[in-house]
Design a protein around this motif. Structure first.
Motif, PDB file in Angstrom:
ATOM      1  N   THR A 240       0.798  -1.226   0.000  1.00 52.89           N
ATOM      2  CA  THR A 240       0.000   0.000   0.000  1.00 52.89           C
ATOM      3  C   THR A 240       0.834   1.280   0.000  1.00 52.89           C
ATOM      4  OG1 THR A 240      -0.194  -0.171   2.413  1.00 52.89           O
ATOM      5  CG2 THR A 240      -1.990  -1.103   1.081  1.00 52.89           C
ATOM      6  N   GLY A 241       2.141   1.174  -0.012  1.00 52.95           N
ATOM      7  CA  GLY A 241       2.959   2.371  -0.168  1.00 52.95           C
ATOM      8  C   GLY A 241       2.675   3.098  -1.474  1.00 52.95           C
ATOM      9  N   PHE A 242       2.135   2.376  -2.462  1.00 52.73           N
ATOM     10  CA  PHE A 242       1.801   2.981  -3.757  1.00 52.73           C
ATOM     11  C   PHE A 242       0.314   3.340  -3.851  1.00 52.73           C
ATOM     12  CE2 PHE A 242       5.763   0.860  -4.789  1.00 52.73           C
ATOM     13  CZ  PHE A 242       6.392   1.802  -5.589  1.00 52.73           C
ATOM     14  N   LEU A 243      -0.427   3.159  -2.759  1.00 55.11           N
ATOM     15  CA  LEU A 243      -1.867   3.370  -2.826  1.00 55.11           C
ATOM     16  C   LEU A 243      -2.222   4.840  -3.026  1.00 55.11           C
ATOM     17  CD1 LEU A 243      -4.644   2.114  -2.723  1.00 55.11           C
ATOM     18  CD2 LEU A 243      -4.550   2.213  -0.222  1.00 55.11           C
ATOM     19  N   GLY A 244      -1.457   5.751  -2.420  1.00 54.07           N
ATOM     20  CA  GLY A 244      -1.748   7.168  -2.578  1.00 54.07           C
ATOM     21  C   GLY A 244      -1.693   7.592  -4.038  1.00 54.07           C
ATOM     22  N   GLN A 245      -0.621   7.185  -4.748  1.00 50.54           N
ATOM     23  CA  GLN A 245      -0.510   7.497  -6.171  1.00 50.54           C
ATOM     24  C   GLN A 245      -1.634   6.853  -6.975  1.00 50.54           C
ATOM     25  OE1 GLN A 245       3.900   6.442  -6.368  1.00 50.54           O
ATOM     26  NE2 GLN A 245       3.698   7.795  -8.138  1.00 50.54           N
ATOM     27  N   THR A 246      -1.994   5.637  -6.584  1.00 52.46           N
ATOM     28  CA  THR A 246      -3.033   4.913  -7.307  1.00 52.46           C
ATOM     29  C   THR A 246      -4.385   5.613  -7.168  1.00 52.46           C
ATOM     30  OG1 THR A 246      -1.835   2.849  -6.863  1.00 52.46           O
ATOM     31  CG2 THR A 246      -4.124   2.654  -7.561  1.00 52.46           C
ATOM     32  N   LEU A 247      -4.696   6.033  -5.967  1.00 56.23           N
ATOM     33  CA  LEU A 247      -5.956   6.734  -5.747  1.00 56.23           C
ATOM     34  C   LEU A 247      -5.962   8.094  -6.441  1.00 56.23           C
ATOM     35  CD1 LEU A 247      -6.520   5.813  -2.007  1.00 56.23           C
ATOM     36  CD2 LEU A 247      -7.801   4.943  -3.973  1.00 56.23           C
ATOM     37  N   SER A 248      -4.815   8.761  -6.479  1.00 51.04           N
ATOM     38  CA  SER A 248      -4.729  10.034  -7.208  1.00 51.04           C
ATOM     39  C   SER A 248      -5.004   9.831  -8.687  1.00 51.04           C
ATOM     40  CB  SER A 248      -3.342  10.665  -7.005  1.00 51.04           C
ATOM     41  OG  SER A 248      -3.168  11.067  -5.664  1.00 51.04           O
ATOM     42  N   ALA A 249      -4.445   8.749  -9.254  1.00 50.42           N
ATOM     43  CA  ALA A 249      -4.704   8.446 -10.663  1.00 50.42           C
ATOM     44  C   ALA A 249      -6.172   8.112 -10.881  1.00 50.42           C
ATOM     45  CB  ALA A 249      -3.823   7.284 -11.120  1.00 50.42           C
ATOM     46  N   ALA A 250      -6.780   7.391  -9.938  1.00 50.53           N
ATOM     47  CA  ALA A 250      -8.200   7.054 -10.054  1.00 50.53           C
ATOM     48  C   ALA A 250      -9.050   8.317 -10.052  1.00 50.53           C
ATOM     49  CB  ALA A 250      -8.610   6.126  -8.906  1.00 50.53           C
ATOM     50  N   ARG A 251      -8.772   9.228  -9.141  1.00 49.84           N
ATOM     51  CA  ARG A 251      -9.553  10.472  -9.078  1.00 49.84           C
ATOM     52  C   ARG A 251      -9.337  11.315 -10.333  1.00 49.84           C
ATOM     53  NH1 ARG A 251      -7.024  10.502  -3.814  1.00 49.84           N
ATOM     54  NH2 ARG A 251      -8.422   9.520  -2.280  1.00 49.84           N
ATOM     55  N   ALA A 252      -8.105  11.366 -10.810  1.00 50.52           N
ATOM     56  CA  ALA A 252      -7.830  12.120 -12.040  1.00 50.52           C
ATOM     57  C   ALA A 252      -8.572  11.518 -13.230  1.00 50.52           C
ATOM     58  CB  ALA A 252      -6.329  12.153 -12.308  1.00 50.52           C
ATOM     59  N   THR A 253      -8.673  10.194 -13.248  1.00 45.72           N
ATOM     60  CA  THR A 253      -9.407   9.513 -14.318  1.00 45.72           C
ATOM     61  C   THR A 253     -10.893   9.862 -14.268  1.00 45.72           C
ATOM     62  OG1 THR A 253      -7.825   7.679 -14.402  1.00 45.72           O
ATOM     63  CG2 THR A 253     -10.071   7.233 -15.189  1.00 45.72           C
ATOM     64  N   ILE A 254     -11.459   9.839 -13.082  1.00 47.01           N
ATOM     65  CA  ILE A 254     -12.876  10.188 -12.917  1.00 47.01           C
ATOM     66  C   ILE A 254     -13.123  11.638 -13.372  1.00 47.01           C
ATOM     67  CG2 ILE A 254     -14.713  10.538 -11.231  1.00 47.01           C
ATOM     68  CD1 ILE A 254     -13.264   8.268  -9.561  1.00 47.01           C
ATOM     69  N   ASP A 255     -12.250  12.547 -12.935  1.00 44.47           N
ATOM     70  CA  ASP A 255     -12.407  13.951 -13.317  1.00 44.47           C
ATOM     71  C   ASP A 255     -12.253  14.139 -14.823  1.00 44.47           C
ATOM     72  OD1 ASP A 255     -12.741  14.545 -10.648  1.00 44.47           O
ATOM     73  OD2 ASP A 255     -10.704  15.309 -10.349  1.00 44.47           O
ATOM     74  N   ARG A 256     -11.292  13.422 -15.418  1.00 42.12           N
ATOM     75  CA  ARG A 256     -11.061  13.543 -16.862  1.00 42.12           C
ATOM     76  C   ARG A 256     -12.273  13.037 -17.640  1.00 42.12           C
ATOM     77  NH1 ARG A 256      -9.011  16.513 -20.816  1.00 42.12           N
ATOM     78  NH2 ARG A 256      -7.868  15.330 -22.405  1.00 42.12           N
ATOM     79  N   ALA A 257     -12.843  11.934 -17.207  1.00 41.17           N
ATOM     80  CA  ALA A 257     -14.023  11.393 -17.880  1.00 41.17           C
ATOM     81  C   ALA A 257     -15.188  12.378 -17.805  1.00 41.17           C
ATOM     82  CB  ALA A 257     -14.408  10.053 -17.258  1.00 41.17           C
ATOM     83  N   GLU A 258     -15.342  13.032 -16.674  1.00 39.27           N
ATOM     84  CA  GLU A 258     -16.418  14.018 -16.533  1.00 39.27           C
ATOM     85  C   GLU A 258     -16.181  15.207 -17.462  1.00 39.27           C
ATOM     86  OE1 GLU A 258     -16.509  14.927 -12.401  1.00 39.27           O
ATOM     87  OE2 GLU A 258     -17.612  13.096 -11.845  1.00 39.27           O
ATOM     88  N   THR A 259     -14.911  15.606 -17.605  1.00 45.26           N
ATOM     89  CA  THR A 259     -14.584  16.723 -18.495  1.00 45.26           C
ATOM     90  C   THR A 259     -14.875  16.379 -19.953  1.00 45.26           C
ATOM     91  OG1 THR A 259     -12.842  17.494 -17.004  1.00 45.26           O
ATOM     92  CG2 THR A 259     -12.722  18.215 -19.298  1.00 45.26           C
ATOM     93  N   LEU A 260     -14.542  15.153 -20.342  1.00 42.63           N
ATOM     94  CA  LEU A 260     -14.697  14.739 -21.741  1.00 42.63           C
ATOM     95  C   LEU A 260     -16.113  14.294 -22.073  1.00 42.63           C
ATOM     96  CD1 LEU A 260     -11.435  12.651 -22.188  1.00 42.63           C
ATOM     97  CD2 LEU A 260     -11.864  14.969 -23.032  1.00 42.63           C
ATOM     98  N   GLY A 261     -16.868  13.904 -21.047  1.00 46.67           N
ATOM     99  CA  GLY A 261     -18.175  13.333 -21.279  1.00 46.67           C
ATOM    100  C   GLY A 261     -19.196  14.354 -21.750  1.00 46.67           C
ATOM    101  N   PRO A 262     -20.372  13.850 -22.154  1.00 47.21           N
ATOM    102  CA  PRO A 262     -21.425  14.741 -22.675  1.00 47.21           C
ATOM    103  C   PRO A 262     -21.963  15.682 -21.594  1.00 47.21           C
ATOM    104  CG  PRO A 262     -22.254  12.500 -22.382  1.00 47.21           C
ATOM    105  CD  PRO A 262     -20.771  12.436 -22.152  1.00 47.21           C
TER     106      PRO A 262
END
Length: 262
Positions: A240-262
């Motif tokens: 889980t030492g890499f969990l912080g980066q992983t969750l940051s990427a997950a949140r960035a992905t969610i935000d990016r999808a919302e930006t690109l979505g209809p």
């Protein structure tokens, strides 16, 4: 000595065969330097020894151009690999990944990479952490990242598959690829991995890449989608030492999808 032996007693059956096949497949178009395979067996891989040099902007730009040509040489399908079984991870603890010819990047990324590893690490996560990762995978499942920056649809690229800075050797003849997890994938997979843990002269690599294969405005905002699997894999492999980066990427992905979505 003119060769280098990579070995590990008790390596999984097919591990070194897969790496050798991947190197040969990446070398096949003859557009980017790839360490040459001499021989392999169950527990070792014999390679040409490569002379190392210091990184510089000129070599980085040239490598970016060559990487674009490699990707443009294509692959039979998303998820296709030059050998089966296929593997991801370090020499002492790789894990098997599915080889499957998928109709789209989304199918490949979600069904054969993200969901299996997310399932494997679920017992290390809180309910909120699991929910964040699940939401990111659901965002990718919409298919909005089949193209780049919400534009078009990408064809399968010939990708290295684990192109972090440690798998890119700087040499007098140009940057040379080593240690691949080669497959048919999305071109941004390799660019995202180069960015993930820091690569010298990264902007020059990207500039060289775009000189050959221009990318839509905002393409770098898609990169968290494409390093998400590697980060999930790091949690699986190293904890889980890499969990912080992983969750940051997950949140960035969610935000990016919302930006690109209809």
């Amino acid at each position: 000595m003119d060769d280098f032996v990579k070995e590990h007693a008790g390596s999984p059956r097919g591990f070194f065969a897969a790496e050798a096949a991947g190197l040969n497949w990446l070398a096949e178009p003859d557009v980017v330097p790839v360490v040459a395979v001499i021989d392999h067996d169950r527990n070792s891989l014999r390679l040409d020894r490569v002379e190392e040099s210091s990184p510089d902007a000129h070599s980085a730009f040239g490598f970016g151009r060559r990487l674009a040509l490699l990707h443009d040489s294509g692959a039979p399908a998303f998820g296709w690999a030059p050998a089966e079984p296929a593997w991801f991870g370090p020499l002492d603890s790789p894990f098997e990944v599915e080889v499957a010819s998928c109709a789209s990047f989304t199918e490949f990324w979600v069904e054969t990479r993200l969901e299996p590893v997310a399932t494997d690490i679920a017992n290390q996560l809180s309910k909120d952490e699991q929910a964040t990762i699940t939401s990111a995978i659901e965002a990718i499942s919409t298919g909005i990242f089949d193209g780049i920056a919400g534009i078009g649809t990408e064809r399968p690229a010939r990708v290295h598959g684990d192109l972090w800075a440690g798998n890119l050797m700087w040499t007098p003849s140009g940057c040379t690829l080593i240690d691949p997890a080669a497959h048919g994938g999305h071109r941004l997979e390799d660019l995202a991995m180069l960015a993930l843990f820091g690569t010298p002269f990264l902007d020059d690599i990207f500039a060289g890449y775009e000189a050959v294969h221009p990318l839509p405005d905002g393409w770098r905002d898609d990169l968290p989608v494409h390093n998400f699997f590697a980060l999930l894999a790091h949690v699986k492999l190293f904890g889980t030492g890499f969990l912080g980066q992983t969750l940051s990427a997950a949140r960035a992905t969610i935000d990016r999808a919302e930006t690109l979505g209809p």
